[in-house]
Design an enzyme around this catalytic site. Structure first.
Site, PDB file in Angstrom:
ATOM      1  CG  ASP A 168      10.795 -43.592  -5.482  1.00 18.58           C
ATOM      2  OD1 ASP A 168      10.675 -43.773  -4.202  1.00 18.58           O
ATOM      3  OD2 ASP A 168       9.641 -43.680  -6.024  1.00 18.58           O
ATOM      4  CG  HIS A 169      10.297 -39.208  -4.280  1.00 21.12           C
ATOM      5  ND1 HIS A 169       9.340 -38.560  -4.756  1.00 21.12           N
ATOM      6  CD2 HIS A 169       9.475 -40.415  -4.092  1.00 21.12           C
ATOM      7  CE1 HIS A 169       8.208 -39.239  -5.014  1.00 21.12           C
ATOM      8  NE2 HIS A 169       8.657 -40.516  -4.759  1.00 21.12           N
ATOM      9  CG  ASP A 173       5.453 -40.925  -3.166  1.00 23.23           C
ATOM     10  OD1 ASP A 173       5.334 -40.152  -4.410  1.00 23.23           O
ATOM     11  OD2 ASP A 173       6.254 -41.750  -3.105  1.00 23.23           O
ATOM     12  CG  HIS A 203       4.968 -42.579  -7.857  1.00 21.50           C
ATOM     13  ND1 HIS A 203       5.785 -43.321  -8.526  1.00 21.50           N
ATOM     14  CD2 HIS A 203       5.340 -42.080  -6.509  1.00 21.50           C
ATOM     15  CE1 HIS A 203       6.559 -43.657  -7.613  1.00 21.50           C
ATOM     16  NE2 HIS A 203       6.507 -42.722  -6.440  1.00 21.50           N
ATOM     17  CG  HIS A 263       8.943 -38.651   0.479  1.00 25.46           C
ATOM     18  ND1 HIS A 263       8.492 -38.370  -0.654  1.00 25.46           N
ATOM     19  CD2 HIS A 263       8.830 -40.108   0.355  1.00 25.46           C
ATOM     20  CE1 HIS A 263       8.214 -39.189  -1.547  1.00 25.46           C
ATOM     21  NE2 HIS A 263       8.278 -40.273  -0.853  1.00 25.46           N
ATOM     22  CG  HIS A 280       4.384 -41.864   1.517  1.00 23.16           C
ATOM     23  ND1 HIS A 280       3.894 -42.796   0.869  1.00 23.16           N
ATOM     24  CD2 HIS A 280       5.400 -41.434   0.780  1.00 23.16           C
ATOM     25  CE1 HIS A 280       4.799 -43.415   0.050  1.00 23.16           C
ATOM     26  NE2 HIS A 280       5.779 -42.526  -0.061  1.00 23.16           N
ATOM     27  CG  HIS A 319      10.205 -43.383   0.204  1.00 24.99           C
ATOM     28  ND1 HIS A 319       8.917 -43.566  -0.001  1.00 24.99           N
ATOM     29  CD2 HIS A 319      10.513 -44.047   1.304  1.00 24.99           C
ATOM     30  CE1 HIS A 319       8.368 -43.956   1.096  1.00 24.99           C
ATOM     31  NE2 HIS A 319       9.276 -44.448   1.782  1.00 24.99           N
TER      32      HIS A 319
HETATM   33 ZN   LIG Z   1       7.635 -42.425  -1.204  1.00 23.14          ZN
END
Ligand SMILES: [Zn+2]
Length: 257
Positions: free
Chosen positions: A57-58, A130, A168, A53, A109, A55
């Site tokens: 941090d990915h 996530d 995570h 996805h 999410h 985001h």
């Molecule tokens: Zn995320």
């Protein structure tokens, strides 16, 4: 032989590395540095990148890792992340480094969230970013609670021996919360104690397995009588909510915890 390793990124992200004799795949490289360090240490190169996805941090490491724009960067078709060049939808099948993955759309999410599932010769594996966490699930940022519930239901129906690789290290706080919702669950207590010990030694609590999640993750257990009773008491309800409403109540409880 498939080898799967976790690299730590940011404070609690995991970047998953898959290696076979055909190459190396990186899942959700939110930061390029840990991946570059690993590649340098073992003198390896990336074959493909998988994104679950959009985001940051990915996805934050993709640009640097694909500096020559030569890699296959797989990801959701309708993503606002622009680094994807192999767009995927529900039911698509891909083969990377000799492993077949099916694509499962799991919005909630984010709207663009997908999971990568492989039967992997009877040892199924799932990369779910996530959406499904060890002992919990992702926050509902872009989608609806109904979407998240349906997405988790799709994952719930995969073979119970599926190994689950999430994005995570949230397990301890997830399980602490789970104990509030499902405190009589002995499997959950055992899991919590086990994970406390792992974290004392700074070890990862993931991957987990779908069977453990089905036994201990309250977000997959809306049907459980004891959880239903707790929710009814907490919300002061006279009638039994349906499974979707239970899920929503647990998610809102966690959001406000
Ligand atoms: Zn995320």
């Amino acid at each position: 032989m498939l080898k799967i390793e976790a690299l730590n990124a940011y404070s609690d992200n995991y970047i998953w590395l898959l290696t076979t004799n055909e190459g190396l795949v990186v899942v959700d490289p939110g930061d390029s540095q840990p991946v570059e360090d690993y590649l340098g240490k073992y003198n390896l190169e990336i074959s493909d990148i998988l994104i679950t996805h959009h985001h940051f941090d990915h996805t934050g490491g993709v640009e640097k890792l694909d500096v020559n724009s030569s890699l296959n960067v797989y990801g959701p078709a309708d993503s606002i992340f622009t680094g994807i060049n192999k767009e995927l939808k529900e039911g698509d099948e891909i083969n990377v480094i000799g492993i077949n993955f099916s694509i499962i759309e799991i919005p909630g999410h984010t709207l663009d969230h997908i999971a990568y599932y492989s039967e992997n010769n009877g040892q199924p594996i799932l990369f779910c970013g996530d959406t499904l966490f060890a002992g919990g699930c992702g926050r509902v940022f872009e989608g609806t609670y109904d979407q998240m519930y349906e997405s988790l239901n799709k994952l719930k129906n995969l073979p119970v021996n599926t190994t689950v690789y999430c994005g995570h290290e949230y397990t301890l706080s997830n399980l602490k919360f789970a104990l509030e919702v499902d405190g009589k669950n002995m499997d959950l207590k055992d899991r919590y104690n086990h994970c406390v010990n792992l974290r004392k030694d700074n070890l990862a609590t993931v991957p987990s397995s779908l069977s453990i999640e089905l036994e201990t993750n309250p977000f997959l257990r809306s049907h459980d009588k004891s959880i239903q009773n707790n929710i009814m008491q907490k919300l002061n309800l006279k009638r039994l909510p349906n499974d979707k409403e239970i899920f929503k109540a647990i998610r809102e409880w966690k959001d406000n915890a």
